[in-house]
Design a protein around this motif. Sequence first.
Motif, PDB file in Angstrom:
ATOM      1  N   GLU A  66      -9.622  -1.267   5.397  1.00  0.00           N
ATOM      2  CA  GLU A  66     -10.228  -2.491   4.891  1.00  0.00           C
ATOM      3  C   GLU A  66     -10.167  -2.488   3.372  1.00  0.00           C
ATOM      4  O   GLU A  66     -10.937  -1.783   2.736  1.00  0.00           O
ATOM      5  N   GLU A  87     -11.305  -4.482   1.365  1.00  0.00           N
ATOM      6  CA  GLU A  87     -12.564  -4.932   0.752  1.00  0.00           C
ATOM      7  C   GLU A  87     -13.465  -3.742   0.410  1.00  0.00           C
ATOM      8  O   GLU A  87     -14.211  -3.778  -0.559  1.00  0.00           O
ATOM      9  N   ASN A  88     -13.403  -2.697   1.239  1.00  0.00           N
ATOM     10  CA  ASN A  88     -14.267  -1.538   1.008  1.00  0.00           C
ATOM     11  C   ASN A  88     -13.645  -0.526   0.042  1.00  0.00           C
ATOM     12  O   ASN A  88     -14.327   0.393  -0.406  1.00  0.00           O
ATOM     13  N   ARG A  89     -12.373  -0.692  -0.248  1.00  0.00           N
ATOM     14  CA  ARG A  89     -11.655   0.204  -1.168  1.00  0.00           C
ATOM     15  C   ARG A  89     -11.892   1.670  -0.819  1.00  0.00           C
ATOM     16  O   ARG A  89     -12.219   2.487  -1.689  1.00  0.00           O
ATOM     17  N   CYS A  90     -11.750   1.969   0.444  1.00  0.00           N
ATOM     18  CA  CYS A  90     -11.998   3.323   0.930  1.00  0.00           C
ATOM     19  C   CYS A  90     -10.802   3.790   1.735  1.00  0.00           C
ATOM     20  O   CYS A  90     -10.276   3.041   2.555  1.00  0.00           O
ATOM     21  N   GLN A 106     -12.317   3.091  -4.381  1.00  0.00           N
ATOM     22  CA  GLN A 106     -13.691   3.401  -4.771  1.00  0.00           C
ATOM     23  C   GLN A 106     -14.139   4.720  -4.151  1.00  0.00           C
ATOM     24  O   GLN A 106     -14.997   5.416  -4.687  1.00  0.00           O
ATOM     25  N   ARG A 107     -13.519   5.046  -3.027  1.00  0.00           N
ATOM     26  CA  ARG A 107     -14.005   6.178  -2.250  1.00  0.00           C
ATOM     27  C   ARG A 107     -12.861   6.781  -1.450  1.00  0.00           C
ATOM     28  O   ARG A 107     -12.043   6.059  -0.883  1.00  0.00           O
ATOM     29  N   GLU A 144     -12.386   9.558   1.675  1.00  0.00           N
ATOM     30  CA  GLU A 144     -13.183  10.326   2.620  1.00  0.00           C
ATOM     31  C   GLU A 144     -12.290  11.151   3.536  1.00  0.00           C
ATOM     32  O   GLU A 144     -11.094  10.870   3.676  1.00  0.00           O
ATOM     33  N   LEU A 180     -15.390  11.670  -1.824  1.00  0.00           N
ATOM     34  CA  LEU A 180     -15.379  11.712  -3.289  1.00  0.00           C
ATOM     35  C   LEU A 180     -15.400  10.268  -3.775  1.00  0.00           C
ATOM     36  O   LEU A 180     -14.547   9.464  -3.389  1.00  0.00           O
ATOM     37  N   LEU A 181     -16.393   9.935  -4.609  1.00  0.00           N
ATOM     38  CA  LEU A 181     -16.493   8.583  -5.139  1.00  0.00           C
ATOM     39  C   LEU A 181     -15.811   8.508  -6.504  1.00  0.00           C
ATOM     40  O   LEU A 181     -15.707   9.491  -7.224  1.00  0.00           O
ATOM     41  N   ARG A 188     -16.478 -10.376   7.831  1.00  0.00           N
ATOM     42  CA  ARG A 188     -16.649 -11.178   6.628  1.00  0.00           C
ATOM     43  C   ARG A 188     -16.116 -12.585   6.780  1.00  0.00           C
ATOM     44  O   ARG A 188     -16.645 -13.529   6.240  1.00  0.00           O
ATOM     45  N   ARG A 230     -21.620   7.420   1.602  1.00  0.00           N
ATOM     46  CA  ARG A 230     -22.051   6.688   0.410  1.00  0.00           C
ATOM     47  C   ARG A 230     -21.040   5.591   0.047  1.00  0.00           C
ATOM     48  O   ARG A 230     -19.846   5.800   0.099  1.00  0.00           O
ATOM     49  N   PHE A 260     -18.510  -2.635   1.407  1.00  0.00           N
ATOM     50  CA  PHE A 260     -18.741  -3.601   0.327  1.00  0.00           C
ATOM     51  C   PHE A 260     -18.937  -4.976   0.925  1.00  0.00           C
ATOM     52  O   PHE A 260     -18.084  -5.492   1.642  1.00  0.00           O
ATOM     53  N   TYR A 307     -22.023  -2.309  -2.908  1.00  0.00           N
ATOM     54  CA  TYR A 307     -21.693  -1.298  -1.908  1.00  0.00           C
ATOM     55  C   TYR A 307     -22.946  -0.873  -1.148  1.00  0.00           C
ATOM     56  O   TYR A 307     -24.030  -0.772  -1.735  1.00  0.00           O
TER      57      TYR A 307
END
Lengths: 181, 184
Positions: free
Chosen positions: A84, A86-89, A125-126, A128, A171-172, B45, B160, B164, B169
């Motif tokens: 996703e 949108e979550n930048r993960c 952003q993250r 995992e 890690l963020l 969303r 964590r 988003f 977040y």
Amino acid sequence: MSSPFEGQLVRLRAREPGDAETVRRWMTDEDVLLYNTARYPRSMQTLIQRSTAAGDVSYYNARFAIVRKADGELIGDVFLQCEEPENRCAWLSMLIGLPEHRSQGYGTDALRTVVRFAFEQMNLQRVELEVFAENHRARTAYRKAGFVEEGVRRRAIFTHGRYHDQVMMALLRDEWEAAQQ
Amino acid sequence: MSAVDVPGNPLEGRLVRLVAREPSEVEAQRRWFNDPAVIRFMQLRYPASRAEQERYLARVGQPSFASAHFTVVRKDRAEPIGRVQLMRGRAEERRAELGVAIGEAQARGGGYGTDTVRAICRFGFEMMNLHRIELHVTADHEAAVHVYEKVGFVQEARLRDRLFKHGRYYDRLTMGLLRGELRW
């Protein structure tokens, strides 16, 4: 400015069909099988198809071969999977295929390089990942790279006759940036 | 001694019954998942079109180990109030992922969610022979976390900044329930 694909000891490149034979060799290594959920053998055809499909490296499929800079030898595989935007993960998984390439700093260097790629090139952003709780060597390597343990999925994987706990780590971006200072 | 020991309906709770999903629910389904209150803490969303909901209902119509989707029916009124599922069933791991949404506003806060979660977890353990059920929930969704804890789910990890939405977040919790931990 240094190449986003280059670490000190290793370089990341796209996977190629010719990598399949080496990848198959890794999948017979005891340590690889010990901490892996790929239980069934894979045919050469499957491996070739997979590495060809993975050749198109993108945001949704950032899969790299890890090669040793000194001689260009293929030593591992690393994958950032982002579902996703949108979550930048992204979900990270990494493998150093053979015992002689472990504990020599290649894994740590590859990890550092791919994490830098995640934040500086993919703008995440993250990052995992998940690791077998008993895999202390990997946990130490991830911790050293700045990953924080976020919890334990109890008895989430079954292999080799029993259930195993899985440690979740992440890690963020802020943490990674602070560590670069 | 009775001739046959007939166990209770494994898809029935105290307040709700779980049934297979039907194409006829498309309008209700579309309404639920376009309701901001329903999807507030979910990954969703974008608005859900009728055509996409039709495809979805056709795809998940037949519950199976890999994908056990159900409509939640309120027993006293025989009307659908939401949906619940055990997804991504993994045979070797004997594990699946729980997702639940009570879409009808009138059915929120009346114990229907708790009853639904208990009913599907019982089905997962007693009929699907699962060993572990897990779920992901936004940490700020206190009402849901409370329900999951009440039925026995253990908070196992806090991811964590994992989601988003609405300009910020949110942390996501991973919760797990092992066979034998379900509470009534």
